[in-house]
Design a protein around this motif. Structure first.
Motif, PDB file in Angstrom:
ATOM      1  N   ASP A 142       0.861  -1.180   0.000  1.00  0.00           N
ATOM      2  CA  ASP A 142       0.000   0.000   0.000  1.00  0.00           C
ATOM      3  C   ASP A 142       0.899   1.232   0.000  1.00  0.00           C
ATOM      4  O   ASP A 142       1.508   1.571   1.013  1.00  0.00           O
ATOM      5  CB  ASP A 142      -0.895  -0.010   1.240  1.00  0.00           C
ATOM      6  CG  ASP A 142      -1.874   1.155   1.277  1.00  0.00           C
ATOM      7  OD1 ASP A 142      -1.760   2.073   0.430  1.00  0.00           O
ATOM      8  OD2 ASP A 142      -2.740   1.165   2.170  1.00  0.00           O
ATOM      9  N   CYS A 145       1.105   3.947   2.686  1.00  0.00           N
ATOM     10  CA  CYS A 145       1.711   3.659   3.990  1.00  0.00           C
ATOM     11  C   CYS A 145       3.235   3.815   3.965  1.00  0.00           C
ATOM     12  O   CYS A 145       3.891   3.616   4.999  1.00  0.00           O
ATOM     13  CB  CYS A 145       1.364   2.238   4.431  1.00  0.00           C
ATOM     14  SG  CYS A 145      -0.394   1.955   4.723  1.00  0.00           S
ATOM     15  N   TYR A 146       3.792   4.163   2.815  1.00  0.00           N
ATOM     16  CA  TYR A 146       5.248   4.191   2.682  1.00  0.00           C
ATOM     17  C   TYR A 146       5.768   5.532   2.158  1.00  0.00           C
ATOM     18  O   TYR A 146       6.773   5.589   1.455  1.00  0.00           O
ATOM     19  CB  TYR A 146       5.720   3.040   1.785  1.00  0.00           C
ATOM     20  CG  TYR A 146       5.560   1.698   2.455  1.00  0.00           C
ATOM     21  CD1 TYR A 146       6.552   1.193   3.290  1.00  0.00           C
ATOM     22  CD2 TYR A 146       4.387   0.959   2.299  1.00  0.00           C
ATOM     23  CE1 TYR A 146       6.390  -0.022   3.923  1.00  0.00           C
ATOM     24  CE2 TYR A 146       4.212  -0.259   2.934  1.00  0.00           C
ATOM     25  CZ  TYR A 146       5.217  -0.744   3.743  1.00  0.00           C
ATOM     26  OH  TYR A 146       5.046  -1.948   4.386  1.00  0.00           O
TER      27      TYR A 146
END
Length: 397
Positions: A142, A145-146
């Motif tokens: 995802d 989320c990074y």
């Protein structure tokens, strides 16, 4: 509001000049000499002062345009500043969320995307992960989320502050104590960045002591500008931030002029310090200019580095540029050879153990105040930091 305070301070300066007085502290204060070289103390200052306090990371003039960025390292932490299409400056830890290397090499530039040089992951100016190289083969993640780890960043008075602790909840307005309102009088947001350079110095507190100290001016700087300077200082504090001036008889004629006509050069003279690591010294005439000194600890207690930014109110013409270049060269000599040369000798002498304490006289209230704030911050827990900067807490000291 800022202009009103400056006028009131000018009136206090005039009163001291006419009376031949200065404000003095209650007593001479002793500071442990080990505060300047003890490694445990140094580590605590890095962690609890420099990683928790808002730091001035750049003048607005260094990132004036959409897409401008700055990559730098402060007390070991890699930082990336970017200005987005919305005009907002954002800050991130400059560490790729894939393997952790820097996404951007140190320096300044202009870009819409930042691609990691290791595996090609790409981030936008808002820190979002936009592309994973060979995404199908890498595997599903995802991307939301990074993104790069954000830092709290504030742009006020033409300066850009950032807090290195991503989990910080410190109230920035409480920390500034209204000081930014006075700094806004300079109008730095529209100034021109002429030159920068970095010089090496002693322990960061020895270096900072000098910015708050007029006592040494006629002595240490006797071969440069010292003979023209007074060794007397007037200190005005807003929380941990301080402005230093000397009583000036040149200001007395202002009493015969309407306050609205008092010029900014006179009202803004002196040295402006922003805790824990900034000094701003102004130079009137030939086009207004200042040298903003950005001081950070090095890797050891006995070392610091100061980046000097020469800012000018307007972009200079050819003649003004030549004069500014000469003045900046002189300032380099004054700081690097006279101030920091003396500071490095002081550092070595203190490390020998010859002195158990150093003294700050009643006429050196700025240094007393500075060291008091460092001590109080070291003794304050994260959850109590904002309260420490509230006026009621300061009044109780």
């Amino acid at each position: 509001m800022g202009k009103e305070q400056l006028i009131q301070i000018a009136r206090e300066n005039i009163a001291h000049a006419k009376a031949g007085t200065i404000d003095i502290a209650d007593e001479v204060r002793e500071i442990p000499a080990a505060n300047y070289f003890d490694p445990d103390r140094f580590d605590a200052e890095v962690d609890k002062v420099f990683k928790r306090m808002p730091l001035v990371l750049a003048p607005t003039a260094q990132l004036p345009n959409d897409g401008d960025y700055k990559s730098m390292t402060v007390v070991g932490l890699p930082i990336l500043l970017t200005r987005g299409a919305d005009g907002v400056v954002r800050g991130f830890i400059n560490s790729c969320t894939h393997r952790g290397t820097n996404v951007v090499l140190e320096g300044t530039g202009n870009a819409k995307r930042f691609t990691c040089g290791y595996h090609g992951w790409t981030f936008d100016r808002e820190g979002n992960l936009r592309a994973v190289a060979s995404n199908d083969e890498f595997g599903d993640i995802d991307k939301s989320c990074y993104g790069l780890t954000p830092l709290r960043v504030f742009e006020r008075a033409g300066l850009i502050w950032g807090i290195l602790d991503p989990d910080s909840t410190l109230d920035f307005d409480a920390f500034m104590a209204g000081y930014d309102e006075l700094l806004e009088t300079f109008g730095f947001e529209n100034w021109h960045l002429f030159q920068t350079r970095t010089v090496r110095g002693p322990n960061w507190k020895i270096a900072y002591d000098g910015y708050l100290d007029f006592y040494h001016l006629p002595v240490l700087h006797r071969e440069t500008f010292g003979p023209e300077m007074s060794n007397q200082a007037l200190y005005h504090a807003w929380g941990p931030h301080q402005r230093v001036t000397s009583p000036s008889r040149h200001m007395i004629p202002l009493e015969d002029i309407p306050e609205e006509n008092w010029d900014d050069d006179t009202l803004l003279m002196g040295v402006w310090t922003i805790f824990p690591h900034i000094s701003i010294a102004g130079f009137p005439g030939g086009g207004r200019s200042v040298m903003l000194s950005q001081l950070v600890p090095g890797e050891t207690p006995g070392e610091s580095f100061t980046t000097q930014y020469y800012l000018m109110e307007n972009e200079p013409n050819e003649q003004q540029a030549m004069e500014a270049d000469e003045q900046f060269k002189l300032l380099k000599y004054v700081v690097e050879t006279e101030d920091y040369g003396m500071g490095l000798r002081q550092q070595k002498a203190l490390e020998s153990g010859a002195r158990k304490t150093v003294l700050f006289g009643r006429n050196e209230g700025g240094g007393q105040n500075f060291h008091g704030w460092v001590d109080r911050i070291l003794d304050t827990k994260d959850e109590d930091l904002t309260a420490l900067f509230q006026p009621t807490a300061q009044a109780a000291e």
